[in-house]
Each structure stands twice: as structure tokens, then as C-alpha cells.
Design a protein around this motif. Structure first.
Motif, PDB file in Angstrom:
ATOM      1  N   ILE A   9       8.520 -53.903  11.099  1.00  0.00           N
ATOM      2  CA  ILE A   9       7.613 -54.732  11.991  1.00  0.00           C
ATOM      3  C   ILE A   9       6.328 -53.945  12.067  1.00  0.00           C
ATOM      4  N   GLY A  10       5.165 -54.917  12.113  1.00  0.00           N
ATOM      5  CA  GLY A  10       3.716 -54.397  12.231  1.00  0.00           C
ATOM      6  C   GLY A  10       3.500 -54.112  10.843  1.00  0.00           C
ATOM      7  N   LEU A  11       1.997 -55.526  11.085  1.00  0.00           N
ATOM      8  CA  LEU A  11       1.841 -55.752   9.655  1.00  0.00           C
ATOM      9  C   LEU A  11       0.394 -55.841   9.698  1.00  0.00           C
ATOM     10  N   GLY A  12      -0.252 -54.578  10.403  1.00  0.00           N
ATOM     11  CA  GLY A  12      -2.036 -54.078   9.965  1.00  0.00           C
ATOM     12  C   GLY A  12      -1.902 -54.023   8.839  1.00  0.00           C
ATOM     13  N   MET A  14      -1.933 -50.941   7.649  1.00  0.00           N
ATOM     14  CA  MET A  14      -1.364 -49.515   6.872  1.00  0.00           C
ATOM     15  C   MET A  14       0.171 -50.794   6.726  1.00  0.00           C
ATOM     16  N   GLY A  15       1.066 -51.898   7.639  1.00  0.00           N
ATOM     17  CA  GLY A  15       2.693 -52.574   7.225  1.00  0.00           C
ATOM     18  C   GLY A  15       1.919 -53.125   6.408  1.00  0.00           C
ATOM     19  N   GLN A  16       1.398 -54.119   6.210  1.00  0.00           N
ATOM     20  CA  GLN A  16       1.149 -54.636   4.879  1.00  0.00           C
ATOM     21  C   GLN A  16       1.275 -54.288   3.031  1.00  0.00           C
ATOM     22  N   ASN A  33       5.778 -59.914  13.461  1.00  0.00           N
ATOM     23  CA  ASN A  33       4.340 -59.504  13.497  1.00  0.00           C
ATOM     24  C   ASN A  33       4.071 -60.179  14.738  1.00  0.00           C
ATOM     25  N   ARG A  34       3.649 -59.519  15.690  1.00  0.00           N
ATOM     26  CA  ARG A  34       3.022 -60.404  17.199  1.00  0.00           C
ATOM     27  C   ARG A  34       2.665 -61.595  17.341  1.00  0.00           C
ATOM     28  N   THR A  35       1.664 -60.976  16.023  1.00  0.00           N
ATOM     29  CA  THR A  35       0.939 -62.511  15.632  1.00  0.00           C
ATOM     30  C   THR A  35       1.333 -62.561  13.972  1.00  0.00           C
ATOM     31  N   ALA A  36       2.279 -63.700  13.941  1.00  0.00           N
ATOM     32  CA  ALA A  36       2.596 -64.597  13.253  1.00  0.00           C
ATOM     33  C   ALA A  36       2.226 -64.367  11.429  1.00  0.00           C
ATOM     34  N   LEU A  65       8.377 -48.897  11.696  1.00  0.00           N
ATOM     35  CA  LEU A  65       7.637 -49.395  12.837  1.00  0.00           C
ATOM     36  C   LEU A  65       6.141 -48.796  12.395  1.00  0.00           C
ATOM     37  N   SER A  66       5.163 -49.827  12.449  1.00  0.00           N
ATOM     38  CA  SER A  66       3.429 -49.338  12.172  1.00  0.00           C
ATOM     39  C   SER A  66       2.799 -49.794  12.863  1.00  0.00           C
ATOM     40  N   LEU A  67       2.975 -49.571  14.223  1.00  0.00           N
ATOM     41  CA  LEU A  67       2.283 -50.519  15.428  1.00  0.00           C
ATOM     42  C   LEU A  67       1.563 -48.604  15.848  1.00  0.00           C
ATOM     43  N   ASN A  91       9.729 -44.914  12.942  1.00  0.00           N
ATOM     44  CA  ASN A  91       8.293 -45.124  13.402  1.00  0.00           C
ATOM     45  C   ASN A  91       6.618 -44.581  12.919  1.00  0.00           C
ATOM     46  N   LEU A  92       6.124 -45.304  12.111  1.00  0.00           N
ATOM     47  CA  LEU A  92       4.847 -44.563  11.982  1.00  0.00           C
ATOM     48  C   LEU A  92       4.063 -44.425  12.641  1.00  0.00           C
ATOM     49  N   SER A  93       4.012 -45.014  13.861  1.00  0.00           N
ATOM     50  CA  SER A  93       2.903 -44.879  14.588  1.00  0.00           C
ATOM     51  C   SER A  93       2.439 -43.511  15.339  1.00  0.00           C
ATOM     52  N   MET A 120      -0.418 -39.689   5.507  1.00  0.00           N
ATOM     53  CA  MET A 120      -1.653 -39.008   5.610  1.00  0.00           C
ATOM     54  C   MET A 120      -2.711 -39.249   4.694  1.00  0.00           C
ATOM     55  N   VAL A 121      -2.152 -41.377   4.393  1.00  0.00           N
ATOM     56  CA  VAL A 121      -3.078 -41.536   3.472  1.00  0.00           C
ATOM     57  C   VAL A 121      -4.218 -43.032   4.109  1.00  0.00           C
ATOM     58  N   PRO A 122      -4.876 -43.537   3.675  1.00  0.00           N
ATOM     59  CA  PRO A 122      -5.177 -44.615   4.379  1.00  0.00           C
ATOM     60  C   PRO A 122      -4.653 -45.923   3.549  1.00  0.00           C
ATOM     61  N   SER A 123      -4.995 -47.267   4.305  1.00  0.00           N
ATOM     62  CA  SER A 123      -3.521 -48.417   3.621  1.00  0.00           C
ATOM     63  C   SER A 123      -4.264 -48.721   2.236  1.00  0.00           C
ATOM     64  N   VAL A 124      -5.194 -48.299   1.483  1.00  0.00           N
ATOM     65  CA  VAL A 124      -5.389 -48.960   0.116  1.00  0.00           C
ATOM     66  C   VAL A 124      -4.888 -47.458  -0.365  1.00  0.00           C
ATOM     67  N   TYR A 168       1.913 -32.108  12.822  1.00  0.00           N
ATOM     68  CA  TYR A 168       0.942 -32.382  11.862  1.00  0.00           C
ATOM     69  C   TYR A 168       0.058 -32.861  11.286  1.00  0.00           C
ATOM     70  N   TYR A 169       0.388 -34.837  11.623  1.00  0.00           N
ATOM     71  CA  TYR A 169      -0.160 -34.897  11.604  1.00  0.00           C
ATOM     72  C   TYR A 169      -1.337 -35.018  12.594  1.00  0.00           C
ATOM     73  N   GLN A 170      -2.024 -35.121  13.313  1.00  0.00           N
ATOM     74  CA  GLN A 170      -2.803 -34.921  14.269  1.00  0.00           C
ATOM     75  C   GLN A 170      -4.011 -33.653  13.761  1.00  0.00           C
TER      76      GLN A 170
HETATM   77  P1  NDP Z   1      -3.457 -52.177  13.205  1.00  0.00           P
HETATM   78  O1  NDP Z   1      -3.891 -51.886  14.729  1.00  0.00           O
HETATM   79  O2  NDP Z   1      -4.527 -52.880  11.920  1.00  0.00           O
HETATM   80  O3  NDP Z   1      -2.253 -52.562  13.712  1.00  0.00           O
HETATM   81  C1  NDP Z   1      -1.689 -52.746  14.429  1.00  0.00           C
HETATM   82  C2  NDP Z   1      -0.437 -53.272  14.380  1.00  0.00           C
HETATM   83  O4  NDP Z   1       0.278 -52.939  15.585  1.00  0.00           O
HETATM   84  C3  NDP Z   1      -0.629 -55.083  14.383  1.00  0.00           C
HETATM   85  O5  NDP Z   1       0.369 -55.415  13.583  1.00  0.00           O
HETATM   86  C4  NDP Z   1      -0.367 -55.286  16.341  1.00  0.00           C
HETATM   87  O6  NDP Z   1       0.289 -56.350  16.188  1.00  0.00           O
HETATM   88  C5  NDP Z   1       0.709 -54.498  16.784  1.00  0.00           C
HETATM   89  N1  NDP Z   1       0.569 -53.729  17.728  1.00  0.00           N
HETATM   90  C6  NDP Z   1      -0.279 -53.389  18.376  1.00  0.00           C
HETATM   91  N2  NDP Z   1      -0.320 -53.335  19.777  1.00  0.00           N
HETATM   92  C7  NDP Z   1       0.970 -54.343  20.657  1.00  0.00           C
HETATM   93  C8  NDP Z   1       1.746 -54.429  21.197  1.00  0.00           C
HETATM   94  N3  NDP Z   1       1.093 -53.854  22.304  1.00  0.00           N
HETATM   95  N4  NDP Z   1       2.853 -55.461  20.581  1.00  0.00           N
HETATM   96  C9  NDP Z   1       3.031 -55.829  19.759  1.00  0.00           C
HETATM   97  N5  NDP Z   1       2.430 -55.549  18.725  1.00  0.00           N
HETATM   98  C10 NDP Z   1       1.649 -54.704  18.679  1.00  0.00           C
HETATM   99  O7  NDP Z   1      -3.367 -50.451  12.191  1.00  0.00           O
HETATM  100  P2  NDP Z   1      -2.776 -50.713  11.102  1.00  0.00           P
HETATM  101  O8  NDP Z   1      -1.893 -51.138  10.151  1.00  0.00           O
HETATM  102  O9  NDP Z   1      -4.397 -49.943  10.520  1.00  0.00           O
HETATM  103  O10 NDP Z   1      -2.267 -48.836  11.272  1.00  0.00           O
HETATM  104  C11 NDP Z   1      -1.155 -48.437  12.244  1.00  0.00           C
HETATM  105  C12 NDP Z   1      -0.551 -47.289  12.498  1.00  0.00           C
HETATM  106  O11 NDP Z   1      -0.352 -46.554  11.109  1.00  0.00           O
HETATM  107  C13 NDP Z   1      -1.558 -46.278  13.898  1.00  0.00           C
HETATM  108  O12 NDP Z   1      -0.555 -45.910  14.121  1.00  0.00           O
HETATM  109  C14 NDP Z   1      -2.415 -45.761  12.585  1.00  0.00           C
HETATM  110  O13 NDP Z   1      -2.905 -44.589  13.550  1.00  0.00           O
HETATM  111  C15 NDP Z   1      -1.479 -45.417  11.319  1.00  0.00           C
HETATM  112  N6  NDP Z   1      -2.572 -44.794  10.605  1.00  0.00           N
HETATM  113  C16 NDP Z   1      -3.635 -45.988   9.725  1.00  0.00           C
HETATM  114  C17 NDP Z   1      -3.913 -45.706   8.531  1.00  0.00           C
HETATM  115  C18 NDP Z   1      -5.256 -46.338   8.336  1.00  0.00           C
HETATM  116  O14 NDP Z   1      -5.447 -46.249   7.478  1.00  0.00           O
HETATM  117  N7  NDP Z   1      -5.243 -47.660   8.597  1.00  0.00           N
HETATM  118  C19 NDP Z   1      -4.409 -44.437   7.965  1.00  0.00           C
HETATM  119  C20 NDP Z   1      -2.727 -43.319   8.912  1.00  0.00           C
HETATM  120  C21 NDP Z   1      -2.123 -43.711  10.006  1.00  0.00           C
HETATM  121  P3  NDP Z   1      -0.666 -57.767  15.832  1.00  0.00           P
HETATM  122  O15 NDP Z   1      -1.364 -58.296  14.925  1.00  0.00           O
HETATM  123  O16 NDP Z   1      -0.486 -58.852  16.756  1.00  0.00           O
HETATM  124  O17 NDP Z   1      -2.530 -57.857  16.705  1.00  0.00           O
END
Ligand code: NDP
Length: 288
Positions: A9-12, A14-16, A33-36, A65-67, A91-93, A120-124, A168-170
Motif C-alpha cells: 500500500i503506497g505507490l510513490g 519507493m512503493g513502485q 493506492n489512494r490515487t488509484a 506500507l510505503s507512505l 511500515n517502511l514510512s 537506506m537507498v533512493p527508489s532507483v 537508525y534511519y534518521q
Molecule cells: P511519496 O510521497 O511519493 O508517496 C507517498 C505515498 O503515500 C503515496 O502513495 C501517497 O498516495 C501516499 N499517501 C500520503 N499521504 C496519504 C494519506 N493521507 N492517505 C493515503 N495515502 C497517502 O513518497 P516515496 O514513495 O518517495 O516515499 C515513501 C516513503 O519512503 C517515505 O516515508 C520516504 O521518507 C521513504 N523513503 C523515500 C526515499 C526516496 O528516495 N523516495 C528514500 C528512502 C526512504 P497518493 O499517490 O494518493 O498521493
């Protein structure tokens, strides 16, 4: 034995990235994902779309969870608490340690267990050579999901307290962000004299590379509480910190960062630790 299925759950970004690595490793992955629309490409690549949060939870025992933060977890899972019993929520948020501990209690109240993680790495680089993730929470629960988690990076388990993985992350990001700002400030200082960032690069690289050389002795001093300053004292290094503030003022650039560093030295000297090594500053940092 077939590989365990997992819900993500959570397809930013990182999740993707995690979904793609899990699919490549032949795990069945259910996504929500909230935004389907953010799930569309992943479904084309083999992920299973859950129509709602309840269905996403029902699909698997392991729920990643990746939120953005922990509030997002409540916003999502709070709509389907009846489906939480028996789940392992990974929960990896990112969030604060206190919020992480509160989440463990909230999930336990709904019959679910929390494993926390910090990637501890960027998404790529998710799932690539050298990628690692800090985890904490129940060791027994972690061991049940560890083989699946290896797909996204080396799992480094750091302890039972769910807040430890966040800390540790912080801690790693504390070094990283402070260092990046230090590099930018130093570059701005040189820019003020017409020196380009590219000219500075080899020296900055040398500086970053040699930094870890200091850590071996530093950790011995910090852990023992003994800070002999025979090689480089707080007074000597504090004078340099003062010169960096002066150079920044003369250059007309921002002075907040060097002043914050200088303040550590000033307070150590004021409290009678001028002859100690720089590692003694940690006592001032612990008691602001
Ligand atoms: P994004 O901000 O791009 O994605 C966050 C996700 O959380 C999306 O799916 C978003 O949904 C969802 N979300 C946020 N708020 C809500 C809410 N109130 N209700 C429902 N869904 C919500 O983050 P990333 O994918 O980049 O990162 C995810 C986690 O990983 C973060 O905690 C970040 O700190 C950590 N991280 C990220 C790194 C990176 O390089 N990106 C590196 C290391 C850790 P929607 O699509 O609908 O907006």
C-alpha cells in the motif's frame, strides 16, 4: 515451497520500485493506492489490484506500507480496522520514534503486529547491490517475513523496540543532510571568490572519503567518555569554526550553519573542556 504473497500500500516512487522487485522475484503482489491510477502500470506488469483497503488487507498476511508518514497509515488502515487481525504490517514510512511506538500499540489493539523499517537507498537503487533496510520490532515476526524482504535490500534487524529502525534511519539521514548542507555552504564560500563547484569537487570528494578514517578513534572516545585532545583540541578547532563564521560574513553568505557548529565549541570551552578533543562536543549536544 511457493513464495509468500504480499500486499503493498503506497505507490510513490519507493512503493513502485518495491513492487517491481517483488514481482521480479515471483512474489504475488496485491497493490492499493489512494490515487488509484498510480497502480495502472504495475497491474499491467503483473500486480493484482485491490478494489479497496479491506480487500488489500484480506489478500495477504504480510502488508507493506510505503507512505509519506504514519498519519497516512491511520488514514488508510483506519477505514478497514476489522480486516487487521492477524496481519503483519511492515511500515517502511518515515516518522518520529514516538509516533512509531504509538502505531505499534494501535495495531496491537486491532490484533496486528508492526515491523518498522527505514529504507537506506533512493527508489532507483531498491533491491540493487548495496541496498539495505533497517528493521525493528518482534524478532519472531520479523523472521517470518525476512526472506521476502530480502528482495528489496539487505535486511538489517536492529532490535525489538519498533522505534529503533526509525532512529537508525534518521541517524543516517542526519549525517547525510547535514553533510549535504555543509558541502553547499562550503561551495557558496568558494563561489564568492569566483571558484566554481567543479573546481572544488576533487577536494570535497577527498574530504568525504577521508571522513570515515576519524570514526574508529572517535567511537572509542565517545563510548568510553574519555576525550584526550592531545592531537587536536576543542580550542584549536573552535578558533577555526570562528574563522569560518568570519569568512562567511565577509563573503556575505548565510551564517546559520557555521554559527551552529561554532556554538558547540563555544559551549565546550565555557564548560571547561577546551583541552579535550572534538568528540567531547557530544556532551554539549546531549545537554543543550
Ligand atoms: P511519496 O510521497 O511519493 O508517496 C507517498 C505515498 O503515500 C503515496 O502513495 C501517497 O498516495 C501516499 N499517501 C500520503 N499521504 C496519504 C494519506 N493521507 N492517505 C493515503 N495515502 C497517502 O513518497 P516515496 O514513495 O518517495 O516515499 C515513501 C516513503 O519512503 C517515505 O516515508 C520516504 O521518507 C521513504 N523513503 C523515500 C526515499 C526516496 O528516495 N523516495 C528514500 C528512502 C526512504 P497518493 O499517490 O494518493 O498521493
Amino acid at each position: 515451497m511457493s513464495k509468500i504473497g504480499v500486499t503493498l500500500i503506497g505507490l510513490g516512487p519507493m512503493g513502485q520500485a518495491m513492487v517491481r522487485k517483488l514481482l521480479a522475484a515471483e512474489h504475488a503482489v496485491t497493490v492499493w493506492n489512494r490515487t488509484a491510477s498510480r497502480a495502472d502500470a504495475l497491474v499491467d506488469e503483473g500486480a493484482l489490484r485491490a478494489e479497496d483497503v479491506g480487500a488489500a488487507l484480506a489478500a495477504n498476511t504480510a502488508i507493506i506500507l510505503s507512505l509519506t508518514d504514519y498519519q497516512a497509515m491511520y488514514d488508510i488502515l483506519g477505514t478497514a480496522t476489522d480486516a487487521l487481525s492477524g496481519k503483519v504490517v511492515i511500515n517502511l514510512s518515515s516518522d518520529t520514534p514516538a509516533k512509531t511506538r504509538e502505531a505499534a500499540t494501535w495495531l496491537a489493539g486491532h490484533g496486528a503486529e508492526l515491523v518498522t523499517g527505514g529504507v537506506m537507498v533512493p527508489s532507483v537503487l531498491v533491491g540493487e547491490e548495496g541496498a539495505y533496510v533497517f528493521y525493528s520490532g518482534s524478532r519472531t515476526t520479523f523472521d517470518r517475513v525476512q526472506p521476502m524482504l530480502k528482495v528489496i535490500g539487505r535486511p538489517d534487524y536492529v532490535g525489538e523496540d519498533p522505534a529503533l529502525a526509525q532512529l537508525y534511519y534518521q541517524a543516517q539521514l542526519d549525517i547525510f543532510l547535514t553533510s549535504l548542507s555543509g558541502f553547499l555552504h562550503a561551495t557558496a564560500l568558494l563561489n564568492s571568490a569566483g571558484v566554481s563547484a567543479a573546481s572544488f569537487q576533487p577536494y570535497a570528494e577527498d574530504n568525504f572519503a577521508s571522513m570515515s578514517m576519524y570514526l574508529g578513534d572517535a567511537v572509542k572516545q565517545i563510548d568510553s567518555g574519555e576525550h584526550p585532545g592531545d592531537q587536536a583540541s576543542v580550542v584549536m578547532m573552535g578558533a577555526t569554526a570562528d574563522h569560518i563564521v568570519g569568512a562567511s560574513e565577509e563573503a556575505g553568505i548565510e551564517t546559520g550553519l557555521p554559527r551552529a557548529v561554532k556554538a558547540h565549541y563555544d559551549r565546550a570551552i565555557e564548560s571547561g573542556h577546551g583541552a579535550d578533543s572534538w568528540t567531547s562536543l557530544i556532551e554539549r549536544i546531549k545537554k543543550p
